[in-house]
Structures are given as C-alpha cells and as structure tokens.
Write a protein that holds these residues in place. Structure first.
Motif, PDB file in Angstrom:
ATOM      1  N   PRO A 140       0.843  -1.198   0.000  1.00 49.87           N
ATOM      2  CA  PRO A 140       0.000   0.000   0.000  1.00 49.87           C
ATOM      3  C   PRO A 140       0.878   1.247   0.000  1.00 49.87           C
ATOM      4  CG  PRO A 140       0.151  -0.884   2.215  1.00 49.87           C
ATOM      5  CD  PRO A 140       0.903  -1.841   1.325  1.00 49.87           C
ATOM      6  N   THR A 141       0.344   2.340  -0.511  1.00 48.65           N
ATOM      7  CA  THR A 141       1.092   3.595  -0.524  1.00 48.65           C
ATOM      8  C   THR A 141       0.341   4.652   0.270  1.00 48.65           C
ATOM      9  OG1 THR A 141       0.030   4.623  -2.443  1.00 48.65           O
ATOM     10  CG2 THR A 141       1.778   3.000  -2.884  1.00 48.65           C
ATOM     11  N   ALA A 142       1.009   5.784   0.455  1.00 49.66           N
ATOM     12  CA  ALA A 142       0.391   6.891   1.180  1.00 49.66           C
ATOM     13  C   ALA A 142      -0.804   7.461   0.421  1.00 49.66           C
ATOM     14  CB  ALA A 142       1.428   7.990   1.424  1.00 49.66           C
ATOM     15  N   HIS A 143      -0.899   7.138  -0.885  1.00 48.08           N
ATOM     16  CA  HIS A 143      -1.997   7.656  -1.701  1.00 48.08           C
ATOM     17  C   HIS A 143      -3.250   6.782  -1.596  1.00 48.08           C
ATOM     18  CE1 HIS A 143       1.939   8.518  -3.512  1.00 48.08           C
ATOM     19  NE2 HIS A 143       1.436   9.683  -3.850  1.00 48.08           N
ATOM     20  N   GLY A 144      -3.184   5.722  -0.795  1.00 51.98           N
ATOM     21  CA  GLY A 144      -4.300   4.793  -0.729  1.00 51.98           C
ATOM     22  C   GLY A 144      -4.364   3.884  -1.941  1.00 51.98           C
ATOM     23  N   LYS A 145      -3.258   3.784  -2.670  1.00 50.93           N
ATOM     24  CA  LYS A 145      -3.167   2.937  -3.849  1.00 50.93           C
ATOM     25  C   LYS A 145      -2.223   1.771  -3.547  1.00 50.93           C
ATOM     26  CE  LYS A 145      -5.629   6.000  -6.106  1.00 50.93           C
ATOM     27  NZ  LYS A 145      -7.028   5.769  -6.522  1.00 50.93           N
ATOM     28  N   TYR A 146      -1.749   1.123  -4.610  1.00 48.79           N
ATOM     29  CA  TYR A 146      -0.863  -0.027  -4.441  1.00 48.79           C
ATOM     30  C   TYR A 146       0.270   0.012  -5.457  1.00 48.79           C
ATOM     31  CZ  TYR A 146      -4.859  -1.877  -1.867  1.00 48.79           C
ATOM     32  OH  TYR A 146      -5.898  -2.036  -0.982  1.00 48.79           O
ATOM     33  N   VAL A 147       1.424  -0.532  -5.050  1.00 49.96           N
ATOM     34  CA  VAL A 147       2.514  -0.774  -5.991  1.00 49.96           C
ATOM     35  C   VAL A 147       2.979  -2.218  -5.835  1.00 49.96           C
ATOM     36  CG1 VAL A 147       3.317   1.606  -6.140  1.00 49.96           C
ATOM     37  CG2 VAL A 147       4.249   0.106  -4.364  1.00 49.96           C
ATOM     38  N   GLU A 148       3.637  -2.694  -6.877  1.00 50.47           N
ATOM     39  CA  GLU A 148       4.061  -4.083  -6.922  1.00 50.47           C
ATOM     40  C   GLU A 148       5.581  -4.189  -6.838  1.00 50.47           C
ATOM     41  OE1 GLU A 148       2.544  -5.594 -10.577  1.00 50.47           O
ATOM     42  OE2 GLU A 148       0.560  -4.729 -10.225  1.00 50.47           O
ATOM     43  N   THR A 149       6.020  -5.261  -6.201  1.00 50.48           N
ATOM     44  CA  THR A 149       7.437  -5.578  -6.081  1.00 50.48           C
ATOM     45  C   THR A 149       7.607  -7.058  -6.366  1.00 50.48           C
ATOM     46  OG1 THR A 149       7.641  -3.929  -4.326  1.00 50.48           O
ATOM     47  CG2 THR A 149       9.436  -5.523  -4.541  1.00 50.48           C
TER      48      THR A 149
END
Length: 341
Positions: free
Chosen positions: A84-93
C-alpha cells in the motif's frame, strides 16, 4: 499533525533532524544504522540512543516501514508483493530467485503517465510519486531482504520522472551508512527522458537500461509516446557522449512483438543505430495484457532475431519469463487490487 517517516532519510537529512532536536551529531549515524542495517521496526528499539532522544524522535517521527498486504508465489519461485502507498493505492514488487541470485524489481511511481501501448501500469494512469522510503521499503520489508543480491528499477512507473526520490533511494542502498550495496548490483531502467538521463549519468554509478523496443522513429512513437518529446536519436547521442568505463553497463530492453519489430530490417537498423555503443540487448517475451492488439513473437522467430543481432556483433540475451501464473507483468496485480476496492 501527521508524523514523518525516518525510513528513507539520507544521513544528511538525519543530521539536520538531530540539529533541530538538539541531539549530538553522531546520533544521526546511530539512527541510520538502526534504519538500514538492523532488524528493528520502531524508534523504541534504538537501544543505544538516550531515552530523551527516543522520546524526541517519537514526538515527530515514525520509523516508517510498511508491510505488504498481499504476496503471491509462482511455481518457479518468483514472488510478487503488493504494497500500500500513502496515496491509498498499491505498488508491486517482484522477488526473482535464480540459483545464488535474488533480484528484487521495485516500483518508483504509483501508476505511470507515459502511456506505452504495451504496459499495464500505463493503463492505470499516473496516481502519484513514491518517496525514497517507499521505494527502499520494497526491499527492506520483504522476508528475503537480507538475501537480496541485485535490484532493478523496472517495476511500476518511470524512474526518471521521479528522479529526486530515485536518486535518494539509490544513495541509501549504496552508501556505507545505508545498505552498502555495490552500485554495480543495481540497474535503473528508463524509456529515455533525456534531462533525467543526463542527470542520472552524472549523479549515479548504477547501471542504465533503456527501453528501446524498435529502432524506427515512427514505429517507436506509436508504441511509446515519449518518442515525440525525446527521440531515440537524442537518447543514444547522450549515451555515446558518456564514458561508461569497464564496470558500468548500459543495456537496451526490447520486447519482441509478432510481425511488428521482429524482422531482419529491425536487426539491421539496430546494428546501425547502436554502432559504437558497448552494450547488450535483452530480448523480452511479450505476454498479452487486456485491451491491446499486440502479440508476442513465436519462439522460432525470437531465436532467429537473437542470432541475427549476435551476427552483427551485439551481445544479446533472451530474458527468462518468470511468474506468469501470478500476474507477473507490471500493473496486473495492482490493477486487480484497485478494482477490488
């Protein structure tokens, strides 16, 4: 007042924090050790700091680690983590094991504004920049973090469109006070934003990878709108002007599409435009994503394309496809997560 994260701060930034809090300057190095070298996740665990120092830090700051909300593991051992990110979104790793190597593929943005035709992340649109802390967190907060041998900035986003935070993150990864990794273990990939390229070459020692995908201007423009603002000729001109030395490497990423960029004419033009540049080409199989007409080339043609480039004297590899059963293509898993919200 929302507290700021310590994780992701450089040593200079930590020193400024110590000055503001009237703490001894050497405290900054102690904090960096706890942030980047030790298995702790709270300020209270920084046991060689005074109680007063920990109280002052806790008043204004968080340690700043974020756990992944989801992990998927492929039959080939590849893992994809969703953060999760501070923007309320998501990133992948992605964590990709290969014999004695463990490579982590990190994201640098939430979504992407570049709009490449073949990229699922681009279909999300741009949703925000990641901080250096959010970038490095993708390495530090996976179970395999102490075993990581290589890092590639090839996940979601365009690194040169978030260059301040990307450079800060590579500083944390390579500095003695940070993770102390060799910059030769890190590759940053870009579609070729020229001002960012120039700055990256001057301010970083990490390897460079350029997304090429076709040597022809009009064809590349259709695949990658960035070609309008920063033509490939300008990108290659800057690279030619740079002495990469013996250790630093430049490579070109080339997704091979059926009937589009896999012809002998493409081999000849690649050899022409790359003449004089010591480099390698990484050929990448394309796996279909929703709402695109593009198709991957067949294996026979892929091998012929590789052999054609090698006959021209260009070192060429075919990147192994990994994690196809777990939405391994950048953007698929996070797009799915966003749709579930």
């Amino acid at each position: 007042m929302q507290k700021e994260a310590l994780f992701g701060k450089t040593l200079d930034e930590l020193q400024r924090i110590c000055v503001e809090l009237a703490l001894p300057k050497f405290t900054a190095k102690q904090i960096a050790d706890w942030l980047y070298k030790k298995k702790v996740s709270s300020i209270d665990e920084m046991s060689n700091l005074s109680k007063k120092a920990r109280e002052l830090l806790n008043e204004k700051y968080l340690f700043g680690l974020t756990d992944p909300t989801k992990v998927q593991e492929s039959v080939d051992g590849t893992k994809k983590y969703l953060f999760p990110t501070a923007h309320g979104k998501y990133v992948e790793t992605a964590m990709i094991p290969d014999k004695d190597r463990k490579t982590v593929c990190v994201s640098s943005q939430v979504g992407c504004k570049m709009g490449c035709l073949f990229c699922m992340t681009g279909k999300q649109g741009f949703q925000g920049q990641l901080t250096a802390g959010e970038i490095v967190n993708q390495i530090r907060n996976i179970p395999e973090w102490e075993e990581v041998t290589n890092i590639v900035y090839m996940g979601m986003g365009e690194p040169f469109d978030n260059l301040d935070e990307v450079l800060k993150s590579t500083q944390i990864l390579t500095s003695e006070w940070g993770f102390a990794m060799s910059p030769r273990r890190i590759t940053v990939s870009s579609i070729g934003i020229v001002p960012g390229l120039v700055r990256f070459l001057n301010e970083s020692e990490c390897h460079l990878a350029i997304s090429l995908h076709t040597p022809f201007h009009e064809e590349r423009q259709k695949l990658m709108p960035v070609e309008i603002a920063y033509p490939l000729d300008d990108v290659l001109s800057e690279i030619r002007n740079w002495d990469f030395g013996r250790q630093r490497r430049v490579s070109f990423e080339y997704i091979v599409f059926h009937g589009l960029n896999d012809t002998p004419a493409h081999v000849r033009e690649m050899a022409r435009i790359l003449d004089g540049i010591k480099c390698r080409i990484n050929l990448i199989r394309f796996h279909p994503i929703p709402n695109t007409p593009l198709k991957g080339t067949d294996e026979t043609r892929l091998q012929e394309f590789k052999e054609g480039l090698e006959k021209k004297g260009i070192t060429t590899t075919i990147r192994a496809s990994r994690g196809q059963d777990i939405y391994a293509a950048c953007g698929l898993l996070s797009t799915k997560a966003l749709g579930a919200n």
